[in-house]
Design an enzyme around this catalytic site. Sequence first.
Site, mmCIF file in Angstrom:
data_model
loop_
_atom_site.group_PDB
_atom_site.id
_atom_site.type_symbol
_atom_site.label_atom_id
_atom_site.label_comp_id
_atom_site.label_asym_id
_atom_site.label_seq_id
_atom_site.Cartn_x
_atom_site.Cartn_y
_atom_site.Cartn_z
ATOM 1 N N GLU A 132 -22.404 -29.421 -90.567
ATOM 2 C CA GLU A 132 -21.282 -30.122 -89.938
ATOM 3 C C GLU A 132 -21.268 -31.613 -90.283
ATOM 4 O O GLU A 132 -20.258 -32.285 -90.123
ATOM 5 C CB GLU A 132 -21.304 -29.898 -88.418
ATOM 6 N N TYR A 155 -21.275 -34.567 -81.935
ATOM 7 C CA TYR A 155 -22.458 -33.786 -82.334
ATOM 8 C C TYR A 155 -22.791 -34.044 -83.800
ATOM 9 O O TYR A 155 -23.916 -34.434 -84.143
ATOM 10 C CB TYR A 155 -22.220 -32.280 -82.097
ATOM 11 N N LYS A 159 -26.069 -35.888 -85.594
ATOM 12 C CA LYS A 159 -26.949 -35.218 -86.556
ATOM 13 C C LYS A 159 -26.944 -35.980 -87.890
ATOM 14 O O LYS A 159 -27.976 -36.138 -88.527
ATOM 15 C CB LYS A 159 -26.510 -33.759 -86.789
ATOM 16 N N LEU A 195 -19.562 -19.349 -80.065
ATOM 17 C CA LEU A 195 -18.534 -18.309 -80.195
ATOM 18 C C LEU A 195 -19.056 -16.859 -80.029
ATOM 19 O O LEU A 195 -18.572 -16.131 -79.157
ATOM 20 C CB LEU A 195 -17.837 -18.449 -81.559
ATOM 21 N N PRO A 210 -11.486 -16.680 -75.216
ATOM 22 C CA PRO A 210 -10.693 -17.890 -75.473
ATOM 23 C C PRO A 210 -10.772 -18.371 -76.927
ATOM 24 O O PRO A 210 -11.711 -19.065 -77.301
ATOM 25 C CB PRO A 210 -11.340 -18.921 -74.523
ATOM 26 N N GLY A 288 -10.324 -32.707 -82.592
ATOM 27 C CA GLY A 288 -11.087 -33.003 -83.828
ATOM 28 C C GLY A 288 -11.686 -31.763 -84.467
ATOM 29 O O GLY A 288 -12.681 -31.856 -85.188
HETATM 30 P P1 NAD Z 1 -30.387 -24.819 -79.073
HETATM 31 O O1 NAD Z 1 -29.460 -25.704 -78.314
HETATM 32 O O2 NAD Z 1 -30.351 -23.343 -78.874
HETATM 33 O O3 NAD Z 1 -31.900 -25.275 -78.813
HETATM 34 C C1 NAD Z 1 -32.287 -26.606 -78.756
HETATM 35 C C2 NAD Z 1 -33.667 -26.660 -78.134
HETATM 36 O O4 NAD Z 1 -34.074 -28.037 -78.090
HETATM 37 C C3 NAD Z 1 -33.722 -26.155 -76.676
HETATM 38 O O5 NAD Z 1 -34.851 -25.335 -76.495
HETATM 39 C C4 NAD Z 1 -33.827 -27.420 -75.841
HETATM 40 O O6 NAD Z 1 -34.510 -27.224 -74.624
HETATM 41 C C5 NAD Z 1 -34.592 -28.326 -76.789
HETATM 42 N N1 NAD Z 1 -34.319 -29.741 -76.523
HETATM 43 C C6 NAD Z 1 -33.102 -30.334 -76.334
HETATM 44 N N2 NAD Z 1 -33.255 -31.639 -76.061
HETATM 45 C C7 NAD Z 1 -34.585 -31.889 -76.099
HETATM 46 C C8 NAD Z 1 -35.370 -33.052 -75.899
HETATM 47 N N3 NAD Z 1 -34.781 -34.232 -75.618
HETATM 48 N N4 NAD Z 1 -36.710 -32.974 -76.012
HETATM 49 C C9 NAD Z 1 -37.314 -31.783 -76.291
HETATM 50 N N5 NAD Z 1 -36.617 -30.637 -76.468
HETATM 51 C C10 NAD Z 1 -35.274 -30.692 -76.375
HETATM 52 O O7 NAD Z 1 -30.139 -25.203 -80.602
HETATM 53 P P2 NAD Z 1 -30.210 -24.295 -81.913
HETATM 54 O O8 NAD Z 1 -28.898 -23.667 -82.121
HETATM 55 O O9 NAD Z 1 -31.431 -23.467 -81.871
HETATM 56 O O10 NAD Z 1 -30.370 -25.438 -83.016
HETATM 57 C C11 NAD Z 1 -31.661 -25.905 -83.382
HETATM 58 C C12 NAD Z 1 -31.492 -26.950 -84.482
HETATM 59 O O11 NAD Z 1 -30.826 -26.394 -85.603
HETATM 60 C C13 NAD Z 1 -30.674 -28.160 -84.040
HETATM 61 O O12 NAD Z 1 -31.261 -29.313 -84.585
HETATM 62 C C14 NAD Z 1 -29.302 -27.898 -84.650
HETATM 63 O O13 NAD Z 1 -28.628 -29.116 -84.921
HETATM 64 C C15 NAD Z 1 -29.684 -27.169 -85.921
HETATM 65 N N6 NAD Z 1 -28.671 -26.229 -86.436
HETATM 66 C C16 NAD Z 1 -28.119 -25.278 -85.607
HETATM 67 C C17 NAD Z 1 -27.191 -24.380 -86.126
HETATM 68 C C18 NAD Z 1 -26.577 -23.280 -85.285
HETATM 69 O O14 NAD Z 1 -25.680 -22.587 -85.744
HETATM 70 N N7 NAD Z 1 -27.040 -23.064 -84.045
HETATM 71 C C19 NAD Z 1 -26.842 -24.455 -87.478
HETATM 72 C C20 NAD Z 1 -27.429 -25.437 -88.294
HETATM 73 C C21 NAD Z 1 -28.356 -26.306 -87.756
HETATM 74 P P1 TYD Z 2 -19.142 -22.702 -82.179
HETATM 75 O O1 TYD Z 2 -19.852 -21.398 -82.034
HETATM 76 O O2 TYD Z 2 -19.031 -23.625 -81.025
HETATM 77 O O3 TYD Z 2 -19.799 -23.439 -83.438
HETATM 78 P P2 TYD Z 2 -19.296 -24.769 -84.250
HETATM 79 O O4 TYD Z 2 -18.203 -25.418 -83.514
HETATM 80 O O5 TYD Z 2 -20.536 -25.589 -84.244
HETATM 81 O O6 TYD Z 2 -18.878 -24.269 -85.585
HETATM 82 O O7 TYD Z 2 -17.665 -22.387 -82.670
HETATM 83 C C1 TYD Z 2 -17.412 -21.607 -83.840
HETATM 84 C C2 TYD Z 2 -15.912 -21.560 -84.044
HETATM 85 O O8 TYD Z 2 -15.324 -20.834 -82.946
HETATM 86 C C3 TYD Z 2 -15.256 -22.937 -84.015
HETATM 87 O O9 TYD Z 2 -14.177 -22.950 -84.956
HETATM 88 C C4 TYD Z 2 -14.721 -23.066 -82.610
HETATM 89 C C5 TYD Z 2 -14.372 -21.638 -82.242
HETATM 90 N N1 TYD Z 2 -14.493 -21.295 -80.794
HETATM 91 C C6 TYD Z 2 -13.420 -20.696 -80.132
HETATM 92 O O10 TYD Z 2 -12.359 -20.421 -80.722
HETATM 93 N N2 TYD Z 2 -13.568 -20.431 -78.789
HETATM 94 C C7 TYD Z 2 -14.696 -20.725 -78.101
HETATM 95 O O11 TYD Z 2 -14.760 -20.466 -76.864
HETATM 96 C C8 TYD Z 2 -15.795 -21.317 -78.799
HETATM 97 C C9 TYD Z 2 -17.069 -21.666 -78.087
HETATM 98 C C10 TYD Z 2 -15.651 -21.583 -80.156
#
Ligand code: NAD
Ligand code: TYD
Length: 347
Positions: A132, A155, A159, A195, A210, A288
């Site tokens: 992102e 967000y 990052k 999602l 939604p 956005g």
């Molecule tokens: P998540 O929100 O499921 O987990 C985040 C974890 O970090 C949680 O266990 C939370 O308790 C911990 N945390 C948050 N704030 C903290 C703090 N101040 N101190 C210590 N621990 C803290 O997130 P995720 O989806 O598992 O994402 C993990 C990483 O991967 C993130 O850095 C995210 O930006 C990155 N990422 C996620 C995705 C995705 O699709 N989920 C994709 C690409 C990159």
């Molecule tokens: P999300 O899972 O929040 O991931 P990201 O925004 O980090 O890509 O959302 C994935 C896509 O789904 C994004 O285009 C926003 C859309 N979305 C909905 O349409 N409805 C919802 O309730 C949510 C959470 C996401």
Amino acid sequence: MNILVTGGAGFIGSHVVRRLVKNYANYKIYNLDTLTYAGNLENLHDIEDAKNYTFLKGNIVDESYINEIFDTYRFEGVIHLAAESHVDRSITDPLAFVKTNIIGTVNLLNAARNLWKDDFSNKRFYHVSTDEVYGSLGAEGLFLETTAYDPNSPYSASKASSDHFVRAYGETYGLPYVVTNCSNNYGPNHFPEKLIPLFINNIIENKPLPVYGDGKYTRDWLFVEDHARAIDLVFHKGRNHETYNIGGFNEWQNIDLVKLLCKQMDEKLSRPDGTSEKLITYVKDRPGHDLRYAIDASKINKELGWKPSVTFEQGLEKTIDWYLDNEEWLNNVTSGDYQTYYGKMYN
Ligand code: NAD
Ligand code: TYD
């Protein structure tokens, strides 16, 4: 090797911790997590008693605590995943994202630099980031490692900032680092605000689905265990001071993904075909909202031989099965504060 994994009780972090604990008996894996709403030790229930695993409850924003644990445990590697991770929450509370994602990352960088500064050999700071940061694509093109950063949400801006700090510590102090920027993950243990898990939960509960705006937004989806495998590979074999993009080669418009999910859920729940689709409700768009993300993952493929191992249909089925088999997990995480969050976001 003593390895610190941050955010290991979260969605992706728990898959990374499990993989490292199971595959590397000779490592000591320390999981540091403050357990926000997204962190859940139930995610690691199966390995919590492993000899090579230790949980540390603490906040990466707390500078003195971070310095103390680096001093005590003498980490040789850091895999940094802890973050505030949900775009919609970043729109309502950007400062929380600045604190954890930027200040928390800089605290870890400082602690690593202080501990390693006399000898950077065999040390590594691995920063887990997102696609992102590159902003939004039009109908054509893919994100490359060289694509200019252009974040649009609080967000992704936080990052992007943390990625810049990691690179700056590499350039300025010589800190050995790698960064990966990955596309949207899905799979077991995903908090039901994103999602796919949100819609699985709503289908189970017969609640509206939604869909933001016209539903034509596009994301590139990767099964979480494939991401964990990529992280393991880059941590061990990636080159210092490099970025690797990780993606699923798997683009879906939201509305098409939701229809596929509805179809699979109807089959699993033995409901007549078309039942879940009736729950689709178009709602006000996210401000956005990035139109399209798509990753060119050829660098990690060519250099390290990584590619996704499951198709989207297989991964989605595994994910649905996991949620249906883990009703208690879902009930636990959706009780309490979740109801307040849901009411605020969607009602
Ligand atoms: P998540 O929100 O499921 O987990 C985040 C974890 O970090 C949680 O266990 C939370 O308790 C911990 N945390 C948050 N704030 C903290 C703090 N101040 N101190 C210590 N621990 C803290 O997130 P995720 O989806 O598992 O994402 C993990 C990483 O991967 C993130 O850095 C995210 O930006 C990155 N990422 C996620 C995705 C995705 O699709 N989920 C994709 C690409 C990159
Ligand atoms: P999300 O899972 O929040 O991931 P990201 O925004 O980090 O890509 O959302 C994935 C896509 O789904 C994004 O285009 C926003 C859309 N979305 C909905 O349409 N409805 C919802 O309730 C949510 C959470 C996401």
